[in-house]
Design an enzyme around this catalytic site. Structure first.
Site, short mmCIF file in Angstrom:
data_model
loop_
_atom_site.label_atom_id
_atom_site.label_comp_id
_atom_site.label_asym_id
_atom_site.label_seq_id
_atom_site.Cartn_x
_atom_site.Cartn_y
_atom_site.Cartn_z
CG HIS A 10 -2.18 -0.75 1.05
ND1 HIS A 10 -3.44 -0.20 1.16
CD2 HIS A 10 -2.40 -2.06 0.74
CE1 HIS A 10 -4.37 -1.11 0.94
NE2 HIS A 10 -3.76 -2.26 0.70
CG ASP A 11 4.88 3.34 1.95
OD1 ASP A 11 4.37 4.47 2.01
OD2 ASP A 11 6.11 3.14 2.00
N GLY A 49 4.93 6.10 -4.14
CA GLY A 49 6.18 5.36 -4.04
C GLY A 49 6.47 4.93 -2.61
CG ASP A 104 6.32 8.34 0.32
OD1 ASP A 104 5.55 7.39 0.60
OD2 ASP A 104 5.92 9.47 0.02
CG HIS A 146 -3.33 -12.38 -2.65
ND1 HIS A 146 -4.22 -11.98 -3.63
CD2 HIS A 146 -2.93 -11.23 -2.04
CE1 HIS A 146 -4.34 -10.66 -3.62
NE2 HIS A 146 -3.56 -10.19 -2.66
CB THR A 147 1.03 -17.88 -0.81
OG1 THR A 147 1.19 -19.19 -0.26
CG2 THR A 147 2.14 -17.01 -0.26
CB THR A 179 -0.83 -24.23 2.20
OG1 THR A 179 -0.57 -23.48 1.01
CG2 THR A 179 -0.92 -25.70 1.87
CG ASP A 200 2.43 -23.10 -0.31
OD1 ASP A 200 1.65 -22.19 -0.68
OD2 ASP A 200 2.05 -24.07 0.36
#
Length: 343
Positions: A89-90, A95, A97, A211-212, A263, A268
Site C-alpha cells: 500500500h505504501d 512510491g 516513502d 496472497h499465499t 495452505t 508456497d
C-alpha cells in the site's frame, strides 16, 4: 533491462511432478518459456540506494529490524501478511516513502482503503529502538521495506537484499489510496497500474502470489457469493464446493477468509495451483487465470515452486525501489513514523 538465465518450463510433459498431474487436467496447451531476471541484473538503484547505506551511520540496523519483527511474529504470525500488505500500500501511493504511516486527518492511513491495514505498531516499535541507537538516521520507509522482507522470510519465503537510503515523504493524501487495488479490478487496469509503477505483467502475477498468506474481509467477496453482476446468483466461475465453503465462512461482511484456502499459513505456490481449480478468493485473483496475458505465467508458477520463490524476491526488490525519495532536498528522516518532523 538485462535478463538472466532462460528457464524453459515444459509444463505439459510426462515429467511433470505427480501432485501436479493429480491437480490439473492437461488442456493440450503448449506452455511458454519464462525469462527470469537475476537480482544482480537490476541497476535501478542507481547511485542512490545502496546495500551499505547504514554501515557507518547505524551498524546493525538489519539485526535490529529482524529481531523486532520476529518478536512480533512469535506472538502473532498473521502480522507477516499485514507487513507485506502495508508495504505494498505504501509503494503504490507516492512510491515507497512511508507516507502510509503518517497518521492525521486526511492522510492515507485514515482512508477507507486503509481501514484493515496492520503492522503500524511493529514499525513504531522498530523505529523507537533505532532512534535510541542511531537518532535521526534510519528512515521509516527503509524500516517498512526491510520489515516486509523479514516477514516474508519468517513465513518460509525467500530472502532478498534490501538497498537502503530512502527518505520519508512529508505528504499523505487519503484520496490517493483509490489507486490501491481492492481485489475487484480487471487485468487491464492492474497491468496499467503496475506499468505506472515501473513494473510489468510478470511482477503483477508474481506479487499477487503474496496472497499465499493473509486474509481478506468477506465484504470484498460477498457479491461473488450471492449477487454476481446483479444476477442474484453466485459467480459461475467459483468452484461449487469452494462457494459453499465461503458461504459458511462469510456470514458477515466483517468476517475474514483466507486468500489461500489450502495452505494459508505457509509461503508456497499453492495460490497458483488453486486458481485452475476455480478457488481464487478475489475476482482479480480468478482473472489472472482466465486472462490470456497472465494465464501462462500462472500455470508456470503453479508447476514450478522454485521459480516462484526466485521471482518473488526479484519482484519485491523492484517494488521496494518504486519512486523512492533519495535527494537531501526530498522528504526527511522522521523521528516518529506516524508524524512529520516539527519545522
Amino acid at each position: 533491462m538485462k535478463w538472466g538465465v532462460l528457464l524453459v518450463l515444459i509444463l505439459a510433459s510426462a515429467t511433470a511432478v505427480s501432485w501436479a498431474e493429480k491437480d490439473f487436467e492437461d488442456d493440450g496447451e503448449e506452455y511458454p518459456s519464462l525469462e527470469i531476471p537475476q537480482l544482480k541484473d537490476f541497476s535501478a538503484f542507481g547511485d542512490f540506494l545502496t546495500y551499505g547505506f547504514y554501515q557507518k551511520s547505524c551498524p546493525g540496523v538489519e539485526g535490529i529490524i529482524h529481531r523486532k519483527v520476529k518478536q512480533w511474529f512469535d506472538k502473532d504470525n498473521t502480522i507477516a501478511a499485514g507487513l507485506l500488505r502495508l508495504h505494498f500500500h505504501d509503494c503504490v501511493v507516492r512510491g515507497c516513502d512511508g507516507s502510509i504511516l503518517l497518521d492525521y486527518e486526511g492522510s492515507e492511513r485514515r482512508a477507507p482503503a486503509s481501514k484493515t491495514l496492520r503492522g503500524f505498531e511493529v514499525i513504531d516499535d522498530i523505529k523507537a529502538e533505532l532512534e535510541k541507537k542511531c537518532p535521526k538516521t534510519v528512515s521509516c520507509a527503509d524500516i517498512l521495506t526491510a520489515a516486509a522482507r523479514e516477514a516474508t522470510v519468517l513465513m518460509g519465503g525467500p530472502y532478498w537484499m534490501v538497498p537502503y537510503g530512502r527518505r520519508d515523504g512529508v505528504d499523505s493524501i487519503a484520496k490517493e489510496t483509490e489507486l490501491v487495488p481492492m481485489g475487484i479490478e480487471d487485468i487491464t487496469s492492474l497491468i496499467e497500474l503496475y506499468q505506472s509503477l515501473g513494473l510489468n505483467v510478470l511482477d503483477l502475477v508474481v506479487l499477487s502470489g503474496a496472497h499465499t498468506i493473509g486474509r481478506a474481509t468477506c465484504g470484498v467477496v460477498q457479491e461473488r457469493l450471492y449477487n454476481y453482476s446483479a444476477t442474484g446468483k453466485p459467480d459461475p466461475s467459483l468452484n461449487p464446493k469452494y462457494l459453499n465453503f465461503l458461504r459458511r465462512k462469510c456470514r458477515w461482511a466483517t468476517d475474514y477468509a483466507d486468500l489461500d484456502a489450502t495452505t494459508p499459513n505457509k509461503f508456497d505456490n499453492a495460490y497458483y495451483s488453486n486458481l485452475p481449480k476455480k478457488m481464487g478468493l478475489l475476482s482479480s485473483d480468478a482473472a489472472l487465470y482466465t486472462d490470456s496475458r497472465t494465464s501462462p505465467i500462472v500455470k508456470a508458477l503453479a508447476y514450478q515452486p522454485s521459480i516462484f520463490r526466485h521471482q518473488f524476491a526479484v519482484s519485491m526488490a523492484k517494488l521496494g525501489n518504486v519512486q523512492v525519495l533519495t535527494d537531501l532536498f526530498e522528504g526527511e528522516i522522521r523521528t516518529k513514523c506516524s508524524c512529520r518532523n516539527s519545522p
